[in-house]
Scaffold this motif. Structure first.
Motif, short mmCIF file in Angstrom:
data_model
loop_
_atom_site.label_atom_id
_atom_site.label_comp_id
_atom_site.label_asym_id
_atom_site.label_seq_id
_atom_site.Cartn_x
_atom_site.Cartn_y
_atom_site.Cartn_z
N TYR A 115 24.03 -0.38 -5.36
CA TYR A 115 25.25 -0.74 -6.55
C TYR A 115 26.18 0.39 -6.93
CZ TYR A 115 23.21 -5.15 -7.87
OH TYR A 115 22.69 -6.37 -7.59
N GLU A 116 27.39 0.26 -6.61
CA GLU A 116 27.98 1.24 -7.12
C GLU A 116 28.43 1.18 -8.48
OE1 GLU A 116 29.58 3.51 -5.29
OE2 GLU A 116 28.59 2.55 -3.37
N LYS A 117 29.34 2.14 -9.04
CA LYS A 117 29.75 2.21 -10.53
C LYS A 117 30.25 0.84 -11.08
CE LYS A 117 32.00 5.17 -13.89
NZ LYS A 117 33.02 6.22 -14.11
N GLU A 118 31.27 0.31 -10.44
CA GLU A 118 31.73 -0.95 -10.86
C GLU A 118 30.81 -1.78 -11.14
OE1 GLU A 118 32.95 0.18 -7.30
OE2 GLU A 118 33.40 1.65 -8.79
N ASP A 119 29.64 -2.08 -10.24
CA ASP A 119 28.78 -3.12 -10.22
C ASP A 119 27.60 -2.60 -11.64
OD1 ASP A 119 29.67 -3.90 -7.64
OD2 ASP A 119 28.33 -2.49 -6.95
N LEU A 120 27.67 -1.75 -11.99
CA LEU A 120 26.64 -1.12 -12.94
C LEU A 120 27.17 -0.98 -14.22
CD1 LEU A 120 25.29 1.86 -10.88
CD2 LEU A 120 24.01 -0.17 -11.58
N LEU A 121 28.47 -0.72 -14.24
CA LEU A 121 29.16 -0.53 -15.67
C LEU A 121 29.27 -1.84 -16.36
CD1 LEU A 121 30.12 1.93 -17.21
CD2 LEU A 121 32.49 1.31 -16.15
N ILE A 122 29.07 -2.23 -17.53
CA ILE A 122 29.12 -3.21 -18.30
C ILE A 122 30.03 -3.24 -19.41
CG2 ILE A 122 26.89 -4.43 -17.54
CD1 ILE A 122 25.84 -3.41 -20.32
N ASP A 123 30.66 -4.09 -20.00
CA ASP A 123 31.37 -3.90 -21.20
C ASP A 123 30.67 -4.25 -22.47
OD1 ASP A 123 33.89 -3.49 -20.04
OD2 ASP A 123 34.14 -5.60 -19.51
N GLY A 124 29.72 -3.11 -22.84
CA GLY A 124 28.96 -3.19 -23.98
C GLY A 124 28.20 -2.24 -24.25
N CYS A 125 27.55 -2.10 -25.39
CA CYS A 125 26.54 -0.98 -25.49
C CYS A 125 25.09 -0.98 -25.25
CB CYS A 125 26.59 -0.41 -27.11
SG CYS A 125 28.43 -0.63 -27.65
N GLY A 126 24.72 -2.10 -25.11
CA GLY A 126 23.27 -2.53 -24.77
C GLY A 126 22.51 -2.22 -25.85
N LYS A 127 21.33 -1.42 -25.79
CA LYS A 127 20.49 -1.05 -26.83
C LYS A 127 21.16 -0.03 -27.51
CE LYS A 127 16.97 -1.84 -23.66
NZ LYS A 127 16.20 -1.01 -22.40
N SER A 128 20.82 0.21 -28.86
CA SER A 128 21.43 1.30 -29.71
C SER A 128 22.94 1.13 -29.57
CB SER A 128 21.19 2.64 -29.26
OG SER A 128 21.06 2.84 -28.11
#
Ligand code: SF4
Ligand code: SF4
Lengths: 164, 332, 176
Positions: C129-142
């Protein structure tokens, strides 16, 4: 039909036995010998002796040969394929015995002349067989079983756990 | 005795039907075993191929057929190829001895529900089961692998030993039925099953056939934990399949024989004879699977000890007692 | 008598397994019935953004160093404003053992574990997985945490204006 079967089986028996003798590898020799026992058993069956046929299979093919194989497998045989063939000197006693057997067989056949065997073989029932075996030859059976008992006791004695 | 075409056709038809049925039973016994073992361990077992996994045996069969057939380097070629057949054929031959129903009539002739009804049937069974040893012995030896060799040496010793107790446990049956012929043994139990007269012989026979099938708790020739798969470690594809199918045919055959010798064969009320026979034989198969799901494996010395020092003397004493009983009571 | 004891042992065992046969199997039939894992279940890894929408990752290599199977690789770079980032960031999920050590090591909460476990495939290369696949638009936890609000002095805010940060002290005012 039965005659044809007999000739096929007899050929198989003889060839398998010869191969069993000639084969250098003991496990192969055992397999050939078992084949020979099998066809012999079927010949016995054709000769209207089913009980003998069964004993041939159970005791010789099923027990004695298996024990042989057990021992052969336990031993490390190295390269049996490279062992030398026995020379004539080794074969001498065997040849002598074979000669005696052959001569007596020939004498027997000549002595009997052209007399015909019984046309129809009557099937020996197991009941008759047992009655003869344990009635007429009862003493012999007892002696043989005693001997086997001695053998068992002897084996137990030899195989007992020795205190060091 | 003369044969005509109908006789021959009937004989061949009978053989074909029995062969097919036995193969099918063996295939589904594998599935039943996997499902039952799964249930015992609180899982499902195979349930994916077809409804309830019913097509699983077919999938397995295809897999075995198309798998590569590997021959290990240094293996004894012909014996290696021969051994699986030597293991499977005696099992199938034993099936041919079993009477599994009352004689029926086709085309106006009686057809015995048995392939062959020899007067030495019982002995032939013992003979075949002693021949089955060669499959184990040669298979392990010819593979040229130490696991296989160890497995086959163990298998040899185990099978010879338990054959003796099996034979001895059948002697009282012969004494009671006064015949070696399996159909007569079945007929002798029309009034009372031999298990009632001979519970000890039955128990010994049961233990011996479990050992003859090399099943847990007597599966030391193929102990997975120590010998990979014992004598058939090196086999793959169709040849492994032969060993495998042979084992399951053996289970059915020996179960059927146990039913024949001690549970009255195909005799039973209400249901048709063939069904009774199947119920009895498959009950033994179920018992085998249940045992496998329950018991741990015996150690080699325990196995030998149990056979020679417990079962054999008990079987001999049982024969003696039966003999005295028949002499004194004058039964039969 | 040992024989009675042994027989009892065998029969007891058989009885136990007999009872088991009729119990409902514990197995969950996976593709039809899917377990909902707990929120903290460790499966697919994502890179999160801070509440302002910027990438959290500062390419510090701590996750890469913590990873026991070495499946994280990246390159670090610096933007004009001095904020660090990773031009490329790669996780090889074919190697990842989902131990969660990377997420634990990350100082910025950028790398996080999610409970999404169904992303296996036959093509093993597509598991890189490259960065584009990993990056999400959100903060996740905390979701409130913003590393740069605490430590981004001189990048996102001048000294003294970070969160929980006291204004700079004039040393001279302390002198007697
Ligand atoms: S979960 Fe473990 S193995 Fe996977 S990337 Fe993180 S540290 Fe590496
Ligand atoms: S994900 Fe976290 S630990 Fe890894 S490089 Fe980025 S900031 Fe550092």
């Amino acid at each position: 039909m039965e005659q044809a079967l007999f000739y096929i089986l007899a050929t198989v028996t003889v060839v398998a036995t010869i191969l069993a003798i000639a084969e250098k590898h003991p496990v192969h020799a055992i397999v050939y010998l078992v084949t020979s026992f099998f066809s012999l058993a079927v010949i016995f069956y054709l000769l209207a002796a089913p009980l003998i046929a069964m004993f041939e299979v159970i005791i010789y093919a099923g027990a004695v040969m298996v024990l042989f194989m057990f021992v052969v497998m336990m031993l490390d045989l190295g390269n049996p394929g490279e062992a030398g063939r026995p020379t004539l000197r080794h074969c001498l006693p065997a040849l002598l015995l074979a000669g005696i057997t052959l001569v007596s067989l020939v004498l027997l056949v000549i002595g009997r002349g052209a007399e015909e065997g019984p046309d129809v073989l009557q099937v020996v029932s197991i009941r008759d067989f047992a009655a003869t075996l344990f009635g007429r030859y009862g003493v012999a059976i007892e002696i043989i079983s005693m001997q086997l008992l001695f053998a068992i006791v002897g084996a137990l004695y030899l195989g007992r756990r020795r205190r060091p | 005795m003369s044969y005509d075409l109908i006789d021959i056709a009937l004989a061949f038809g009978k053989i074909a039907v029995i062969f097919m049925v036995i193969l099918l039973l063996a295939a589904y016994l594998v599935l039943a075993e996997r499902v039952l073992l799964g249930r015992i361990q609180e899982r499902f077992g195979p349930n994916r191929v077809g409804p309830f996994g019913l097509l699983q045996p077919i999938a397995d069969g295809i897999k075995m057929l198309v798998k590569e057939d590997v021959k290990p380097a240094g293996a004894d070629k012909w014996l290696f190829y021969l051994a699986p057949a030597m293991a499977a054929i005696p099992a199938i031959m034993i099936v041919s001895l079993i009477p599994f129903g009352a004689p029926l009539t086709f085309f106006g002739r009686p057809v015995g529900m048995q392939v062959v009804d020899l007067n030495v049937g019982l002995l032939l069974f013992i003979g075949f089961s002693s021949i089955a040893v060669y499959g184990v012995a040669l298979g392990g030896w010819a593979s040229n692998s130490k696991y296989s060799l160890l497995g086959s040496v163990r298998g040899l010793a185990q099978l010879i030993s338990y054959e003796i107790t099996m034979g001895l446990s059948l002697v009282p049956v012969v004494m009671l039925a006064r015949s070696f012929q399996l159909s007569e043994i079945v007929d002798a139990q029309k009034t009372g099953w031999f298990i009632l007269y001979q519970p000890i012989a039955f128990l010994i026979f049961l233990i011996s056939i479990v050992a003859e099938c090399r099943r847990i708790p007597f599966d030391i020739p193929e102990a997975e934990g120590e010998l990979v798969a014992g004598f058939h470690t090196e086999y793959s594809g169709l040849r492994f399949g032969l060993f495998f199918v042979g084992e399951y045919i053996n289970i059915i055959a020996l179960g059927g024989l146990a039913a024949t010798f001690f549970l009255g064969g195909w005799h039973g009320p209400l249901l048709p004879p063939v069904l009774w026979f199947l119920i009895k034989a498959l009950a033994f198969a179920f018992l085998f699977i249940w045992l496998r799901g329950t018991l741990p494996r015996l150690r080699y010395d325990q196995l030998m000890h149990f056979c020679w020092k417990v079962l054999t003397p008990v079987a001999l004493l049982n024969i003696l007692a039966t003999g005295w009983f028949i002499l004194l009571v004058g039964k039969g | 008598m040992s024989i009675i004891r042994d027989t009892k042992g065998i029969l007891l065992g058989m009885w136990t397994t007999w009872k088991r046969i009729f119990r409902r199997p514990l197995t969950i039939q996976y593709p039809e019935i899917k377990r909902v894992p707990y929120p903290r279940f460790r499966a697919r890894i994502v890179l999160t953004r801070d509440p302002d929408g910027g990438e959290r990752c500062v390419a510090c290599y701590l996750c890469s160093a913590a990873c026991p199977v070495d499946c994280i690789s990246m390159q670090s770079a610096e933007r004009e404003d001095g904020r660090r980032y990773a031009p490329w960031f790669r996780i090889n999920f074919a190697r990842c053992i989902y131990c969660g050590l990377c997420a634990e090591a990350c100082p910025t909460m950028a790398i996080q574990m999610t409970p999404e476990y169904e992303f296996c495939t036959r093509n093993i290369m597509s598991l890189v997985y490259e960065k584009e696949d990993l990056l999400i638009d959100g903060c996740g936890k905390s979701p409130d945490y913003n590393f740069y609000r605490h430590a981004g002095i001189g990048v996102t805010q001048p000294r003294g204006e970070g969160l929980n940060e006291e204004p700079p002290l004039d040393m001279r005012s302390l002198q007697p």
